[in-house]
Motif scaffolding. Structure first.
Motif, PDB file in Angstrom:
ATOM      1  N   ILE A  30       0.848  -1.202   0.000  1.00 20.23           N
ATOM      2  CA  ILE A  30       0.000   0.000   0.000  1.00 20.23           C
ATOM      3  C   ILE A  30       0.885   1.254   0.000  1.00 20.23           C
ATOM      4  O   ILE A  30       0.655   2.201  -0.761  1.00 20.23           O
ATOM      5  CB  ILE A  30      -0.943   0.009   1.228  1.00 20.23           C
ATOM      6  N   LEU A  31       1.915   1.199   0.831  1.00 17.32           N
ATOM      7  CA  LEU A  31       2.789   2.380   0.929  1.00 17.32           C
ATOM      8  C   LEU A  31       3.564   2.619  -0.364  1.00 17.32           C
ATOM      9  O   LEU A  31       3.771   3.761  -0.764  1.00 17.32           O
ATOM     10  CB  LEU A  31       3.753   2.234   2.108  1.00 17.32           C
ATOM     11  N   TYR A  34       1.215   4.178  -2.618  1.00 19.62           N
ATOM     12  CA  TYR A  34       0.922   5.538  -2.131  1.00 19.62           C
ATOM     13  C   TYR A  34       2.004   6.526  -2.581  1.00 19.62           C
ATOM     14  O   TYR A  34       1.708   7.648  -2.971  1.00 19.62           O
ATOM     15  CB  TYR A  34       0.824   5.504  -0.596  1.00 19.62           C
ATOM     16  N   LYS A  35       3.257   6.039  -2.558  1.00 22.57           N
ATOM     17  CA  LYS A  35       4.394   6.875  -2.966  1.00 22.57           C
ATOM     18  C   LYS A  35       4.205   7.439  -4.369  1.00 22.57           C
ATOM     19  O   LYS A  35       4.562   8.571  -4.651  1.00 22.57           O
ATOM     20  CB  LYS A  35       5.666   6.017  -2.976  1.00 22.57           C
ATOM     21  N   PRO A  39      -0.173  14.195  -5.639  1.00 19.99           N
ATOM     22  CA  PRO A  39      -0.517  14.841  -4.355  1.00 19.99           C
ATOM     23  C   PRO A  39      -2.014  14.986  -4.139  1.00 19.99           C
ATOM     24  O   PRO A  39      -2.496  14.876  -3.016  1.00 19.99           O
ATOM     25  CB  PRO A  39       0.139  16.220  -4.459  1.00 19.99           C
ATOM     26  N   LYS A  42      -3.250  11.733  -2.921  1.00 15.93           N
ATOM     27  CA  LYS A  42      -2.751  11.525  -1.548  1.00 15.93           C
ATOM     28  C   LYS A  42      -3.608  12.299  -0.564  1.00 15.93           C
ATOM     29  O   LYS A  42      -3.964  11.804   0.503  1.00 15.93           O
ATOM     30  CB  LYS A  42      -1.293  11.991  -1.440  1.00 15.93           C
ATOM     31  N   ASP A  43      -3.941  13.524  -0.991  1.00 11.68           N
ATOM     32  CA  ASP A  43      -4.799  14.350  -0.120  1.00 11.68           C
ATOM     33  C   ASP A  43      -6.158  13.702   0.066  1.00 11.68           C
ATOM     34  O   ASP A  43      -6.688  13.649   1.176  1.00 11.68           O
ATOM     35  CB  ASP A  43      -4.989  15.747  -0.739  1.00 11.68           C
ATOM     36  N   LEU A  45      -6.925  10.651  -0.092  1.00 10.94           N
ATOM     37  CA  LEU A  45      -6.818   9.465   0.764  1.00 10.94           C
ATOM     38  C   LEU A  45      -6.686   9.825   2.240  1.00 10.94           C
ATOM     39  O   LEU A  45      -7.268   9.169   3.094  1.00 10.94           O
ATOM     40  CB  LEU A  45      -5.590   8.646   0.356  1.00 10.94           C
ATOM     41  N   GLY A  46      -5.912  10.867   2.484  1.00  8.54           N
ATOM     42  CA  GLY A  46      -5.574  11.171   3.881  1.00  8.54           C
ATOM     43  C   GLY A  46      -6.447  12.202   4.563  1.00  8.54           C
ATOM     44  O   GLY A  46      -6.417  12.325   5.785  1.00  8.54           O
ATOM     45  N   ASP A  48      -9.427  14.369   6.248  1.00 10.12           N
ATOM     46  CA  ASP A  48     -10.503  14.055   7.196  1.00 10.12           C
ATOM     47  C   ASP A  48     -11.858  14.002   6.503  1.00 10.12           C
ATOM     48  O   ASP A  48     -12.757  13.282   6.943  1.00 10.12           O
ATOM     49  CB  ASP A  48     -10.555  15.122   8.300  1.00 10.12           C
ATOM     50  N   THR A  50     -12.684  12.749   3.612  1.00 10.54           N
ATOM     51  CA  THR A  50     -12.960  11.401   3.085  1.00 10.54           C
ATOM     52  C   THR A  50     -13.440  10.494   4.208  1.00 10.54           C
ATOM     53  O   THR A  50     -14.447   9.788   4.074  1.00 10.54           O
ATOM     54  CB  THR A  50     -11.685  10.834   2.440  1.00 10.54           C
ATOM     55  N   ALA A  51     -12.705  10.532   5.306  1.00 17.39           N
ATOM     56  CA  ALA A  51     -13.080   9.693   6.458  1.00 17.39           C
ATOM     57  C   ALA A  51     -14.470  10.057   6.962  1.00 17.39           C
ATOM     58  O   ALA A  51     -15.268   9.165   7.304  1.00 17.39           O
ATOM     59  CB  ALA A  51     -12.049   9.862   7.557  1.00 17.39           C
ATOM     60  N   VAL A  72     -14.275   1.013   3.296  1.00 18.63           N
ATOM     61  CA  VAL A  72     -13.035   1.796   3.389  1.00 18.63           C
ATOM     62  C   VAL A  72     -11.982   1.226   2.432  1.00 18.63           C
ATOM     63  O   VAL A  72     -11.324   1.965   1.702  1.00 18.63           O
ATOM     64  CB  VAL A  72     -12.514   1.803   4.850  1.00 18.63           C
ATOM     65  N   ARG A  76     -10.277   3.040  -0.798  1.00 17.80           N
ATOM     66  CA  ARG A  76      -8.812   3.093  -0.903  1.00 17.80           C
ATOM     67  C   ARG A  76      -8.367   2.517  -2.250  1.00 17.80           C
ATOM     68  O   ARG A  76      -7.549   3.121  -2.948  1.00 17.80           O
ATOM     69  CB  ARG A  76      -8.204   2.277   0.241  1.00 17.80           C
ATOM     70  N   MET A  80      -6.315   4.373  -5.210  1.00 13.63           N
ATOM     71  CA  MET A  80      -4.937   3.949  -5.430  1.00 13.63           C
ATOM     72  C   MET A  80      -4.735   3.277  -6.791  1.00 13.63           C
ATOM     73  O   MET A  80      -3.659   2.775  -7.088  1.00 13.63           O
ATOM     74  CB  MET A  80      -4.510   3.000  -4.318  1.00 13.63           C
TER      75      MET A  80
END
Lengths: 155, 709
Positions: A30-31, A34-35, A39, A42-43, A45-46, A48, A50-51, A72, A76, A80
């Motif tokens: 996953i990481l 993610y790399k 951007p 990435k935003d 995904l990370g 708040d 989205t959550a 979830v 993801r 991705m």
């Protein structure tokens, strides 16, 4: 009867295909994915937001904890590049065992608030992942340049 | 008078008094005996119970008592007069118009005008000298006296010195208003008139007793009591007068010395004088209030005592207890006056210390508010005065040294050579001192931030390795800060670690010069909050007062010192402020710090953790997870519930999987305590039930009506 059987068969094969897209990934995998992301993704995904959207859907459609976990993971995977957005609703039906109407509504919510804002990035992501063969014909289509008769020979 | 006669007189007195008392008690015992059996028989019994001895000795006894009383009346007269004089003096001394000279205003007091002006001028000279001293201390890096610490107080006090009469005038006026209010009530001193009346009563009582058939010693006792009272009171009041008088003088002296006291605040070594002076000043201001209060109190008590107890003539048949009753109010008032005198000194001292504490609080606030303005003004002032001094000193020293070097002929004698050597030495020292002042002044003048920024620009072309090589012990402080900041900016902790342990020095230097660069350096290495000065600067200077409660809480909960608590809070703050963009520049060793991991877990989100995983790999993630498990979901829920929620609902939850005990949203909500309260069920009766109940109720009413008929 024959039609119904045919429909069920198609559904089963579809599920099999989807399951192929839903393997368990390790954190390292996953990481590493993610790399490579943009951007913007990435935003997405990370963030708040989205959550929060996922949590709202969980509450609104009264999903179970297991369904939430799978939702979830599906979100993801889409962000991705592991699951095309077009197949998202199908996964909701099969993996989360949601009724098609509920799956449609959930998919609509997720699409609207999570995927649509990063539509362009997702488009780019899934285009990049297409096999090179698909791109080949475009190159073949290029016609050889004709000699320009109006040009003076350079010598 | 010979010793023998004296002894015999005393002996005689004792015998007379002994006889008198023995007769008195015989008489009262006899009188009380039958009286106890039958009411109304007392007088009869007294008359019928008169002994032969009593009948013989009563007139004699009364005559002796009258004689002694008359002699003592002279003494009482003297005591009363002295009390009158003392009270008169007290009223005069405490009257607002007693002295037309002002307490604090030099314009209204020639003594102050001369004294205060002289001291102020001397103090101004002191300011100039201390300014040069601060310059030197800054150049020589004497921490306690560096410009950062002493320049602002110097400027503030240099300004305030000119306004000391105004500042002190406010305090003196406040204490005088309070004192005059209390003394206004005392001013009438009604009790003196009552005392004269009391003396007249005694004489009358004594004359009455002469013709009586019983021995009356009340007039003698009252006379003795009044003598003691008047004598002691006049003495105490005299002490009060002296103190009130000296209060004027003490305040004048303290006002005259006030410029020196204000000046003494500038340098840490003399700061003690400042607090001592304030203590004295407040004590002398409020000592008057304390004394006035006790005078006020005793005056009112005495008025009550003279009106109620003492002026009433005691019946002749009163017991010995009546004597004590007569004397006690006087004794109590004397005690109160003495107590007041002693207490007013102590109370005012305590009051002064409280006032000093309060003033310290206000002073801190004022200093903090004035810090920014003071720094700027100070820098400008520093340029104006310091630059020519530094240049002059440097130039003169250089010239002297060169001249000495050139002028020393090879054939010169030993003494001549020594003389030039001394001259060269002086020149060298002057040049160095001049340079030092110059550097100090230039730092003040340009503003070190600007200087550091310029140096950073110059150094930007170098690689981190080259920069680290340039960090040498002898280079200027600003160079060190510039290098450290640049390394922190360019490569974060990775860059800073190239300094190989010197980053602590850089952070401390930056703290002394510019908080901006200190913050940049510390942001690259949160571990630098281990330096007390740095931690304090972050907690107390960057956001003063914000973390006070948290520090107190940590000290209480973890039972650690305040310094350790400050370091913890500072570290937490630095970790919280870390930027995602800089994660790549973190050195892997950062994940070995327990403190870092703790503050990281308690302040960061899943995205941050994912980025850590991206740049520092699985190992770093494992350490973060292990720390999270160690801290437990309860602690994380308390300080960073967002992370726990994200571990369930964020698509990046692989970076931080859900913890045991916080595996779903319900568990997290329980941890935080957001469980919804259960609404109590209210059962509403159906319409049929209501109708039935109403019908029953109507039936009972109707039955009641019928009964009443």
């Amino acid at each position: 009867m024959g039609r119904r059987k045919e429909k069920e068969r198609i559904k089963k094969t579809k599920r099999k295909n989807i399951i192929k897209y839903m393997p368990k990934y390790t954190t390292e995998q996953i990481l590493s994915l993610y790399k490579k992301l943009s951007p913007e993704l990435k935003d997405a995904l990370g963030t708040d937001e989205t959550a929060n959207v996922i949590e709202d859907v969980f509450k609104k459609f009264k999903l179970s904890e297991e369904q939430l976990s799978k939702l979830v993971d599906s979100v993801r995977d889409v962000l991705m590049g592991l699951l095309p957005p077009e197949e998202f609703q199908e996964v909701l039906e099969t993996e989360l065992a949601l009724e098609s109407e509920t799956a449609k509504k959930v998919s609509f919510e997720i699409n609207r608030y999570i995927f649509r804002p990063v539509k362009e990035s997702l488009k780019l992501l899934y285009e990049e992942e297409r096999p090179e063969k698909e791109k080949m014909p475009e190159e073949e289509e290029k016609k050889p340049q004709k000699r320009n008769t109006y040009r003076e020979p350079i010598e | 008078m010979s010793r023998k006669i004296k002894k015999s007189l005393i002996f005689l007195c004792f015998i007379v008094l002994g006889l008198l008392f023995s007769f008195h008690f015989t008489q009262t015992t006899r009188a009380e005996g039958p009286g106890g059996l039958m009411e109304g028989a007392k007088t009869e019994t007294t008359v019928s119970g008169k002994g032969l001895l009593q009948l013989m000795f009563a007139p004699v006894g009364n005559a002796i008592i009258a004689l002694i009383t008359i002699i003592l009346q002279v003494l009482l007269l003297v005591a009363q007069i002295s009390l009158d004089i003392a009270v008169g003096l007290l009223i005069w001394v405490t009257h607002p118009d007693f002295i037309s000279l002002s307490y604090t205003n030099p314009a209204g007091n020639p003594l102050l005008a001369t004294g205060w002006a002289l001291v102020r001028n001397l103090t101004n000279m002191g300011f100039v000298i201390s300014f040069a001293f601060i310059g030197l201390a800054t150049a020589l890096r004497i921490k306690e006296y560096q410009a950062q610490k002493t320049l602002l107080p110097l400027i503030l006090m240099a300004l305030l010195v000119n306004f000391t009469p105004v500042i002190l005038g406010v305090i003196v006026d406040a204490s005088n208003i309070l004192m005059n209010f209390l003394l206004g009530e005392v001013a009438s001193f009604q009790f003196i008139a009552d005392m004269w009346q009391e003396q007249a009563n005694i004489v009358l009582g004594m004359l009455k007793a002469l013709v009586g058939d019983t021995i009356n010693y009340e007039s003698l006792a009252a006379t003795i009591a009044l003598i003691i009272f008047a004598g002691t009171t006049s003495f105490i009041i005299l002490l009060y007068i002296l103190l009130f008088l000296f209060r004027y003088v003490a305040i004048w002296i303290l006002v005259i010395l006030s410029p020196l006291a204000f000046f003494s605040y500038v340098l840490p070594v003399t700061r003690k004088i400042w607090s001592q002076w304030w203590n004295q000043f407040l004590q002398w201001c409020f000592i008057g209030v304390g004394m006035a209060f006790f005078l006020y109190l005793s005056n009112h008590l005495l008025a009550a005592a003279t009106q109620g107890k003492i002026t009433s003539v005691l019946p002749s048949s009163e017991e010995a207890g009546g004597l004590i009753e007569t004397l006690l109010p006087y004794g109590m008032i004397i005690a109160l006056l003495i107590y007041g005198l002693l207490m007013s000194l102590n109370t005012s001292a305590t009051g002064a210390s409280y006032a000093i504490k309060a003033a310290k609080g206000i002073g801190k606030g004022t200093l903090a508010a004035g810090a920014t303005v003071g720094k700027r003004v100070g820098r400008r002032a520093g340029v104006a005065v310091g630059e020519p001094v530094a240049e002059g000193l440097k130039g003169w020293g250089e010239r002297l040294r060169k001249k000495a070097e050139e002028a020393t002929p090879p054939e010169a004698g030993r003494w001549q050579r020594a003389r030039w050597d001394i001259a060269r030495g002086i020149g060298g020292i002057s040049e160095t001192v001049g340079k030092g002042i110059g550097v100090g002044v230039s730092r003040l003048a340009v503003g070190r931030r600007g200087e550091i920024e310029e140096k950073i620009k110059k150094l930007e072309k170098f690689t981190p390795e080259e920069l680290a090589d340039r960090y040498l012990p002898g280079i200027p402080q600003t160079d060190k800060i510039a290098i450290a900041t640049l390394l922190a900016r360019k490569k974060g902790l990775k860059g800073l670690s190239k300094l190989k342990g010197k980053e602590k020095e850089a952070a401390t230097l930056a703290e002394g010069i510019s908080l901006k660069y200190m913050k940049e350096i510390v942001a690259a290495d949160p571990g630098l909050t281990d330096i007390e000065r740095v931690a304090r600067a972050l907690v107390e200077t960057v956001k003063p007062g914000k973390d006070k409660d948290e520090i107190k809480k940590i000290v209480k909960e973890l039972a650690i010192s305040e310094v350790e608590a400050i370091k913890r809070v500072a570290h937490k703050r630095v970790v919280k402020a870390l930027k995602r963009e800089k994660i790549a520049d973190w050195a892997p060793e950062i994940f070995d710090s327990d403190k870092f991991l703790e503050d990281f877990v308690l302040s960061k989100d899943v995205r941050f953790i994912a980025e850590v995983g991206e740049h520092h790999g699985q190992e770093a993630l494992n350490k973060i997870r292990a720390k999270a498990r160690e801290l437990g979901p309860k602690r994380i829920a308390k300080e960073n519930v967002r992370l726990l929620r994200q571990s369930i609902t964020s698509p990046l939850r692989d970076a931080f999987p859900a913890l045991e005990g916080a595996k779903n949203l319900k568990e997290i909500e329980q941890l935080v305590g957001i469980t919804k309260p259960v609404k109590p069920k209210i059962t509403v009766p159906s319409s049929e039930e209501a109708k039935k109940a109403f019908r029953e109720q109507r039936k009972t009413w109707e039955e009641e009506k019928r009964r009443k008929g």
